[in-house]
Design a protein around this motif. Structure first.
Motif, PDB file in Angstrom:
ATOM      1  N   MET A  52       0.842  -1.162   0.000  1.00  0.00           N
ATOM      2  CA  MET A  52       0.000   0.000   0.000  1.00  0.00           C
ATOM      3  C   MET A  52       0.897   1.238   0.000  1.00  0.00           C
ATOM      4  SD  MET A  52      -2.832   1.006   2.875  1.00  0.00           S
ATOM      5  CE  MET A  52      -1.800   1.448   4.237  1.00  0.00           C
ATOM      6  N   GLU A  53       0.491   2.237  -0.747  1.00  0.00           N
ATOM      7  CA  GLU A  53       1.238   3.486  -0.803  1.00  0.00           C
ATOM      8  C   GLU A  53       0.678   4.478   0.206  1.00  0.00           C
ATOM      9  OE1 GLU A  53       0.816   4.897  -4.758  1.00  0.00           O
ATOM     10  OE2 GLU A  53       2.223   3.455  -5.582  1.00  0.00           O
ATOM     11  N   CYS A  54       1.560   5.247   0.800  1.00  0.00           N
ATOM     12  CA  CYS A  54       1.171   6.318   1.711  1.00  0.00           C
ATOM     13  C   CYS A  54       1.861   7.591   1.231  1.00  0.00           C
ATOM     14  CB  CYS A  54       1.580   5.992   3.143  1.00  0.00           C
ATOM     15  SG  CYS A  54       1.198   7.302   4.317  1.00  0.00           S
ATOM     16  N   ILE A  55       1.069   8.564   0.802  1.00  0.00           N
ATOM     17  CA  ILE A  55       1.614   9.845   0.368  1.00  0.00           C
ATOM     18  C   ILE A  55       1.701  10.746   1.593  1.00  0.00           C
ATOM     19  CG2 ILE A  55       1.315  11.854  -1.120  1.00  0.00           C
ATOM     20  CD1 ILE A  55      -0.367  10.002  -2.955  1.00  0.00           C
ATOM     21  N   VAL A  56       2.895  11.256   1.840  1.00  0.00           N
ATOM     22  CA  VAL A  56       3.154  12.111   2.998  1.00  0.00           C
ATOM     23  C   VAL A  56       3.217  13.556   2.516  1.00  0.00           C
ATOM     24  CG1 VAL A  56       4.741  12.589   4.898  1.00  0.00           C
ATOM     25  CG2 VAL A  56       4.470  10.241   4.073  1.00  0.00           C
ATOM     26  N   GLY A 116      -2.908  -2.141   5.906  1.00  0.00           N
ATOM     27  CA  GLY A 116      -3.355  -1.929   7.270  1.00  0.00           C
ATOM     28  C   GLY A 116      -2.320  -1.339   8.208  1.00  0.00           C
ATOM     29  N   GLU A 117      -1.085  -1.171   7.758  1.00  0.00           N
ATOM     30  CA  GLU A 117      -0.034  -0.604   8.614  1.00  0.00           C
ATOM     31  C   GLU A 117      -0.062   0.917   8.575  1.00  0.00           C
ATOM     32  OE1 GLU A 117       3.870  -1.918   7.611  1.00  0.00           O
ATOM     33  OE2 GLU A 117       3.539  -3.950   8.345  1.00  0.00           O
ATOM     34  N   LYS A 118       0.441   1.516   9.630  1.00  0.00           N
ATOM     35  CA  LYS A 118       0.641   2.960   9.701  1.00  0.00           C
ATOM     36  C   LYS A 118       2.147   3.211   9.625  1.00  0.00           C
ATOM     37  CE  LYS A 118      -3.599   4.187  11.242  1.00  0.00           C
ATOM     38  NZ  LYS A 118      -4.492   4.739  10.296  1.00  0.00           N
ATOM     39  N   PRO A 119       2.564   4.346   9.057  1.00  0.00           N
ATOM     40  CA  PRO A 119       4.005   4.630   8.979  1.00  0.00           C
ATOM     41  C   PRO A 119       4.614   4.838  10.363  1.00  0.00           C
ATOM     42  CG  PRO A 119       2.727   6.259   7.727  1.00  0.00           C
ATOM     43  CD  PRO A 119       1.767   5.354   8.406  1.00  0.00           C
ATOM     44  N   SER A 120       5.818   4.362  10.536  1.00  0.00           N
ATOM     45  CA  SER A 120       6.540   4.536  11.798  1.00  0.00           C
ATOM     46  C   SER A 120       7.509   5.705  11.672  1.00  0.00           C
ATOM     47  CB  SER A 120       7.319   3.260  12.131  1.00  0.00           C
ATOM     48  OG  SER A 120       8.360   3.071  11.185  1.00  0.00           O
ATOM     49  N   GLU A 121       8.107   6.080  12.789  1.00  0.00           N
ATOM     50  CA  GLU A 121       9.118   7.140  12.769  1.00  0.00           C
ATOM     51  C   GLU A 121      10.254   6.765  11.825  1.00  0.00           C
ATOM     52  OE1 GLU A 121      10.510   8.013  16.704  1.00  0.00           O
ATOM     53  OE2 GLU A 121       8.472   8.238  17.468  1.00  0.00           O
ATOM     54  N   ARG A 122      10.660   5.506  11.847  1.00  0.00           N
ATOM     55  CA  ARG A 122      11.747   5.042  10.993  1.00  0.00           C
ATOM     56  C   ARG A 122      11.357   5.186   9.528  1.00  0.00           C
ATOM     57  NH1 ARG A 122      16.351   5.678  10.161  1.00  0.00           N
ATOM     58  NH2 ARG A 122      16.340   5.929  12.381  1.00  0.00           N
ATOM     59  N   ASP A 123      10.093   4.899   9.183  1.00  0.00           N
ATOM     60  CA  ASP A 123       9.623   5.059   7.805  1.00  0.00           C
ATOM     61  C   ASP A 123       9.767   6.516   7.358  1.00  0.00           C
ATOM     62  OD1 ASP A 123       8.848   2.357   7.460  1.00  0.00           O
ATOM     63  OD2 ASP A 123       6.897   2.753   8.374  1.00  0.00           O
ATOM     64  N   ILE A 139       5.083  17.360   9.185  1.00  0.00           N
ATOM     65  CA  ILE A 139       4.179  16.529   8.393  1.00  0.00           C
ATOM     66  C   ILE A 139       2.774  17.076   8.562  1.00  0.00           C
ATOM     67  CG2 ILE A 139       3.184  14.229   8.113  1.00  0.00           C
ATOM     68  CD1 ILE A 139       5.908  13.094   8.827  1.00  0.00           C
ATOM     69  N   ARG A 140       2.121  17.395   7.442  1.00  0.00           N
ATOM     70  CA  ARG A 140       0.788  17.980   7.456  1.00  0.00           C
ATOM     71  C   ARG A 140      -0.307  16.921   7.414  1.00  0.00           C
ATOM     72  NH1 ARG A 140       0.777  22.777   9.283  1.00  0.00           N
ATOM     73  NH2 ARG A 140       0.719  24.362   7.732  1.00  0.00           N
ATOM     74  N   SER A 141      -0.151  15.933   6.529  1.00  0.00           N
ATOM     75  CA  SER A 141      -1.181  14.901   6.418  1.00  0.00           C
ATOM     76  C   SER A 141      -0.614  13.671   5.739  1.00  0.00           C
ATOM     77  CB  SER A 141      -2.396  15.421   5.645  1.00  0.00           C
ATOM     78  OG  SER A 141      -2.045  15.700   4.306  1.00  0.00           O
ATOM     79  N   LEU A 142      -1.328  12.561   5.916  1.00  0.00           N
ATOM     80  CA  LEU A 142      -0.979  11.289   5.295  1.00  0.00           C
ATOM     81  C   LEU A 142      -2.157  10.851   4.440  1.00  0.00           C
ATOM     82  CD1 LEU A 142       0.469   9.456   8.423  1.00  0.00           C
ATOM     83  CD2 LEU A 142       1.739  10.688   6.669  1.00  0.00           C
ATOM     84  N   ASP A 143      -1.871  10.412   3.228  1.00  0.00           N
ATOM     85  CA  ASP A 143      -2.916   9.951   2.315  1.00  0.00           C
ATOM     86  C   ASP A 143      -2.635   8.493   1.973  1.00  0.00           C
ATOM     87  OD1 ASP A 143      -4.766   9.480   0.345  1.00  0.00           O
ATOM     88  OD2 ASP A 143      -4.037  11.024  -1.017  1.00  0.00           O
ATOM     89  N   THR A 144      -3.457   7.608   2.530  1.00  0.00           N
ATOM     90  CA  THR A 144      -3.296   6.178   2.264  1.00  0.00           C
ATOM     91  C   THR A 144      -4.302   5.673   1.237  1.00  0.00           C
ATOM     92  OG1 THR A 144      -4.736   5.625   4.119  1.00  0.00           O
ATOM     93  CG2 THR A 144      -2.360   5.701   4.555  1.00  0.00           C
ATOM     94  N   GLY A 145      -5.108   6.579   0.696  1.00  0.00           N
ATOM     95  CA  GLY A 145      -6.104   6.185  -0.285  1.00  0.00           C
ATOM     96  C   GLY A 145      -7.429   5.788   0.333  1.00  0.00           C
ATOM     97  N   GLU A 146      -7.480   5.709   1.650  1.00  0.00           N
ATOM     98  CA  GLU A 146      -8.732   5.379   2.314  1.00  0.00           C
ATOM     99  C   GLU A 146      -9.627   6.607   2.321  1.00  0.00           C
ATOM    100  OE1 GLU A 146      -7.714   4.089   6.213  1.00  0.00           O
ATOM    101  OE2 GLU A 146      -6.642   2.330   5.504  1.00  0.00           O
ATOM    102  N   LYS A 147     -10.912   6.383   2.193  1.00  0.00           N
ATOM    103  CA  LYS A 147     -11.844   7.495   2.228  1.00  0.00           C
ATOM    104  C   LYS A 147     -11.964   8.003   3.656  1.00  0.00           C
ATOM    105  CE  LYS A 147     -14.706   6.443  -1.712  1.00  0.00           C
ATOM    106  NZ  LYS A 147     -16.052   6.330  -2.227  1.00  0.00           N
ATOM    107  N   THR A 148     -11.856   9.297   3.791  1.00  0.00           N
ATOM    108  CA  THR A 148     -12.041   9.925   5.088  1.00  0.00           C
ATOM    109  C   THR A 148     -13.006  11.083   4.915  1.00  0.00           C
ATOM    110  OG1 THR A 148     -10.146  11.376   4.741  1.00  0.00           O
ATOM    111  CG2 THR A 148      -9.736   9.336   5.943  1.00  0.00           C
TER     112      THR A 148
END
Length: 101
Positions: free
Chosen positions: A1-5, A27-34, A70-79
């Motif tokens: 899954m892609e996460c746009i930061v 289903g994962e969330k980005p970590s500090e290391r990511d 970091i302003r927002s994260l876009d994982t493609g899920e509808k919010t």
């Protein structure tokens, strides 16, 4: 899954809005290391300053920028996000209480 930061780089005289990409398992969330790895691949050497607000500071002296936020994260899920401008417009145009003519 892609996460746009979506993030903001704060320079002394301007701010720049940029984007980065992190690949995650479903289903994962980005970590500090990511985040740190993503920034490293973009040429930013950072350390985390505020874990709650996702604010990073330069790890090396002499950087041209003072911080990255970091302003927002876009994982493609509808919010759902309420459009505040539309609400203000409708509140202004529609009468608050019904009154007889």
């Amino acid at each position: 899954m892609e996460c746009i930061v979506h993030f903001e780089v704060v320079y002394p005289h301007e701010n720049k809005e940029l984007r980065g990409l992190i690949f995650l398992n479903e289903g994962e969330k980005p970590s500090e290391r990511d985040f740190l790895d993503m920034f490293q691949s973009m040429g930013f050497k950072l350390r985390i300053e505020d874990r709650e607000q996702l604010i990073f500071k330069p790890a090396e002296a002499g950087a041209a920028y003072s911080l990255i936020r970091i302003r927002s994260l876009d994982t493609g899920e509808k919010t759902y996000k309420e459009d505040q401008e539309l609400r203000a417009l409708l509140t202004h145009l529609l009468p608050g209480e019904s009154r007889p003519l």
